[in-house]
Design a protein around this motif. Structure first.
Motif, mmCIF file in Angstrom:
data_model
loop_
_atom_site.group_PDB
_atom_site.id
_atom_site.type_symbol
_atom_site.label_atom_id
_atom_site.label_comp_id
_atom_site.label_asym_id
_atom_site.label_seq_id
_atom_site.Cartn_x
_atom_site.Cartn_y
_atom_site.Cartn_z
ATOM 1 N N LYS A 134 -20.042 9.454 4.208
ATOM 2 C CA LYS A 134 -19.163 8.862 5.213
ATOM 3 C C LYS A 134 -19.549 7.402 5.446
ATOM 4 C CE LYS A 134 -19.971 11.320 8.816
ATOM 5 N NZ LYS A 134 -19.845 11.914 10.168
ATOM 6 N N HIS A 135 -18.528 6.583 5.657
ATOM 7 C CA HIS A 135 -18.760 5.178 6.002
ATOM 8 C C HIS A 135 -17.933 4.847 7.236
ATOM 9 C CE1 HIS A 135 -20.846 4.277 2.210
ATOM 10 N NE2 HIS A 135 -19.928 5.031 1.629
ATOM 11 N N GLN A 136 -18.576 4.310 8.253
ATOM 12 C CA GLN A 136 -17.847 3.866 9.441
ATOM 13 C C GLN A 136 -17.473 2.410 9.244
ATOM 14 O OE1 GLN A 136 -19.771 4.570 13.196
ATOM 15 N NE2 GLN A 136 -18.076 3.690 14.382
ATOM 16 N N THR A 137 -16.269 2.193 8.758
ATOM 17 C CA THR A 137 -15.841 0.850 8.384
ATOM 18 C C THR A 137 -14.329 0.800 8.255
ATOM 19 O OG1 THR A 137 -16.145 -0.925 6.762
ATOM 20 C CG2 THR A 137 -16.018 1.305 5.894
ATOM 21 N N LEU A 138 -13.807 -0.387 8.281
ATOM 22 C CA LEU A 138 -12.406 -0.624 7.934
ATOM 23 C C LEU A 138 -12.261 -0.630 6.422
ATOM 24 C CD1 LEU A 138 -11.697 -3.576 10.394
ATOM 25 C CD2 LEU A 138 -10.865 -1.227 10.645
ATOM 26 N N LEU A 139 -11.084 -0.266 5.943
ATOM 27 C CA LEU A 139 -10.845 -0.268 4.508
ATOM 28 C C LEU A 139 -11.061 -1.661 3.920
ATOM 29 C CD1 LEU A 139 -9.914 1.083 1.895
ATOM 30 C CD2 LEU A 139 -7.544 0.660 2.604
ATOM 31 N N GLN A 140 -10.666 -2.690 4.663
ATOM 32 C CA GLN A 140 -10.789 -4.058 4.163
ATOM 33 C C GLN A 140 -12.244 -4.439 3.893
ATOM 34 O OE1 GLN A 140 -9.045 -2.931 6.713
ATOM 35 N NE2 GLN A 140 -7.248 -4.189 7.200
ATOM 36 N N PRO A 159 2.757 3.132 9.012
ATOM 37 C CA PRO A 159 2.962 1.687 8.869
ATOM 38 C C PRO A 159 3.417 0.996 10.145
ATOM 39 C CG PRO A 159 3.897 2.866 6.990
ATOM 40 C CD PRO A 159 3.472 3.906 7.972
ATOM 41 N N ARG A 160 4.074 1.717 11.015
ATOM 42 C CA ARG A 160 4.535 1.112 12.274
ATOM 43 C C ARG A 160 3.373 0.565 13.102
ATOM 44 N NH1 ARG A 160 4.909 3.003 17.423
ATOM 45 N NH2 ARG A 160 4.370 5.139 16.812
ATOM 46 N N VAL A 161 2.228 1.256 13.042
ATOM 47 C CA VAL A 161 1.097 0.848 13.887
ATOM 48 C C VAL A 161 -0.065 0.258 13.096
ATOM 49 C CG1 VAL A 161 1.693 2.470 15.711
ATOM 50 C CG2 VAL A 161 0.135 3.193 13.890
ATOM 51 N N GLN A 162 -0.122 0.519 11.796
ATOM 52 C CA GLN A 162 -1.154 -0.077 10.944
ATOM 53 C C GLN A 162 -0.513 -0.681 9.691
ATOM 54 O OE1 GLN A 162 -4.160 3.193 10.548
ATOM 55 N NE2 GLN A 162 -5.524 1.738 11.555
ATOM 56 N N PRO A 163 0.373 -1.661 9.860
ATOM 57 C CA PRO A 163 1.104 -2.202 8.713
ATOM 58 C C PRO A 163 0.195 -2.808 7.656
ATOM 59 C CG PRO A 163 1.351 -3.623 10.645
ATOM 60 C CD PRO A 163 0.731 -2.346 11.121
ATOM 61 N N GLU A 164 -0.969 -3.314 8.065
ATOM 62 C CA GLU A 164 -1.868 -3.958 7.112
ATOM 63 C C GLU A 164 -2.432 -2.992 6.093
ATOM 64 O OE1 GLU A 164 -4.461 -2.368 10.421
ATOM 65 O OE2 GLU A 164 -2.479 -3.306 10.241
ATOM 66 N N LEU A 165 -2.354 -1.689 6.355
ATOM 67 C CA LEU A 165 -2.905 -0.698 5.428
ATOM 68 C C LEU A 165 -1.872 -0.183 4.424
ATOM 69 C CD1 LEU A 165 -5.166 1.398 7.844
ATOM 70 C CD2 LEU A 165 -5.850 -0.350 6.194
ATOM 71 N N TRP A 166 -0.672 -0.713 4.473
ATOM 72 C CA TRP A 166 0.399 -0.213 3.601
ATOM 73 C C TRP A 166 1.016 -1.329 2.763
ATOM 74 C CZ3 TRP A 166 0.979 5.040 3.603
ATOM 75 C CH2 TRP A 166 0.389 5.732 4.676
ATOM 76 N N THR A 167 0.281 -2.382 2.525
ATOM 77 C CA THR A 167 0.787 -3.517 1.760
ATOM 78 C C THR A 167 0.384 -3.400 0.292
ATOM 79 O OG1 THR A 167 -1.201 -4.851 2.101
ATOM 80 C CG2 THR A 167 0.526 -4.982 3.796
ATOM 81 N N ALA A 168 1.055 -4.179 -0.558
ATOM 82 C CA ALA A 168 0.700 -4.219 -1.975
ATOM 83 C C ALA A 168 -0.732 -4.700 -2.166
ATOM 84 C CB ALA A 168 1.679 -5.118 -2.734
ATOM 85 N N GLU A 169 -1.167 -5.639 -1.344
ATOM 86 C CA GLU A 169 -2.528 -6.167 -1.459
ATOM 87 C C GLU A 169 -3.567 -5.086 -1.154
ATOM 88 O OE1 GLU A 169 0.362 -9.287 -1.034
ATOM 89 O OE2 GLU A 169 -0.062 -7.583 0.281
ATOM 90 N N THR A 170 -3.317 -4.300 -0.115
ATOM 91 C CA THR A 170 -4.259 -3.227 0.222
ATOM 92 C C THR A 170 -4.255 -2.139 -0.836
ATOM 93 O OG1 THR A 170 -4.008 -3.653 2.585
ATOM 94 C CG2 THR A 170 -4.851 -1.490 1.948
ATOM 95 N N PHE A 171 -3.097 -1.784 -1.328
ATOM 96 C CA PHE A 171 -3.035 -0.775 -2.390
ATOM 97 C C PHE A 171 -3.679 -1.287 -3.680
ATOM 98 C CE2 PHE A 171 0.722 1.221 -0.066
ATOM 99 C CZ PHE A 171 -0.029 2.294 0.387
ATOM 100 N N ALA A 172 -3.612 -2.581 -3.920
ATOM 101 C CA ALA A 172 -4.296 -3.144 -5.089
ATOM 102 C C ALA A 172 -5.808 -2.991 -4.948
ATOM 103 C CB ALA A 172 -3.918 -4.605 -5.270
ATOM 104 N N GLN A 173 -6.318 -3.169 -3.740
ATOM 105 C CA GLN A 173 -7.740 -2.944 -3.484
ATOM 106 C C GLN A 173 -8.109 -1.493 -3.800
ATOM 107 O OE1 GLN A 173 -8.908 -3.394 0.622
ATOM 108 N NE2 GLN A 173 -10.956 -2.558 0.265
ATOM 109 N N VAL A 174 -7.267 -0.560 -3.373
ATOM 110 C CA VAL A 174 -7.528 0.857 -3.630
ATOM 111 C C VAL A 174 -7.382 1.179 -5.114
ATOM 112 C CG1 VAL A 174 -6.742 3.202 -3.129
ATOM 113 C CG2 VAL A 174 -6.836 1.507 -1.300
#
Length: 222
Positions: A134-140, A159-174
């Protein structure tokens, strides 16, 4: 949906979920936490890898209540298949809240308390077949440190409340820490999420969802 003490709620299939007033979101579907998790993360996520790998590596974005981890632990025991499970959570629930959740009794798998009480940042061997980190951290701020995962459980708030986690840039990180041919499974099937996944290098599949959800998504890393 019946109200229970604290922010605990009983969903339509008899399993609990929690409500987060800050995000105005439930952690799981009010139509049924258990049936939602089994459909998206077990059936569409890990089941196809039973015969594909000697050991399966799972990454969960949003450890939350621990339900997905518990079901995966049970799956590993049932199939005698080693699973390494890495989960991140920026806002952990309390031990007191975890103790109220009825998942263990419903599915016949002990260990939810062990999931929540496990130390952060170090591998914990909860059984011969299930290792949790487990890691206590933000995905970024998360670094996979060279590890590639077979399956991504993408269980962030909507996405309505955490839009930053559903972007192309974030998915590229994943995508960068997803194996070629690996899966990303999520409950959110919005068209802009599909486009973001494709932009990040995933082939997008729409699948029938659990009760109360018409479609869910599975992205295949290309």
């Amino acid at each position: 949906m019946d109200s229970l003490p604290s922010r605990l709620f009983l969903t339509e299939d008899g399993s609990h979920t929690l409500y987060d007033p800050g995000f105005d979101q439930h952690y799981h579907s009010i139509h049924g936490s258990l049936q939602e998790s089994r459909r998206i993360f077990i059936e569409l996520g890990i089941d196809p890898f039973l015969d594909k790998a000697d050991e399966i590596r799972i990454f969960e974005m949003g450890l939350g209540t621990g339900l997905n981890a518990l079901l995966t632990w049970q799956w590993a025991e049932q199939h005698r298949k080693p699973v390494e499970y890495v989960g991140i959570e920026a806002y952990p629930i309390s031990d007191a809240e975890a103790e109220q959740l009825n998942y263990g009794a419903l599915v016949g798998q002990d260990g939810l308390a062990s999931v929540h009480q496990a130390a952060w940042g170090t591998p914990i061997h909860l059984s011969p077949y299930f290792t949790l980190v487990k890691h206590q951290t933000l995905l970024q701020h998360f670094s996979a440190e060279g590890t590639l995962f077979d399956v991504i459980y993408y269980d962030a708030f909507a996405p309505r409340v955490q839009p930053e986690l559903w972007t192309a840039e974030t998915f590229a990180q994943v995508a960068a820490f997803t194996k070629t041919g690996g899966y990303l499974v999520t409950y959110c099937a919005k068209s802009d999420v599909q486009r973001a996944l494709r932009s990040a290098g995933f082939r997008v599949e729409k699948h029938p969802g659990p009760w109360g959800k018409r479609h869910v998504l599975r992205g295949v890393k290309e």
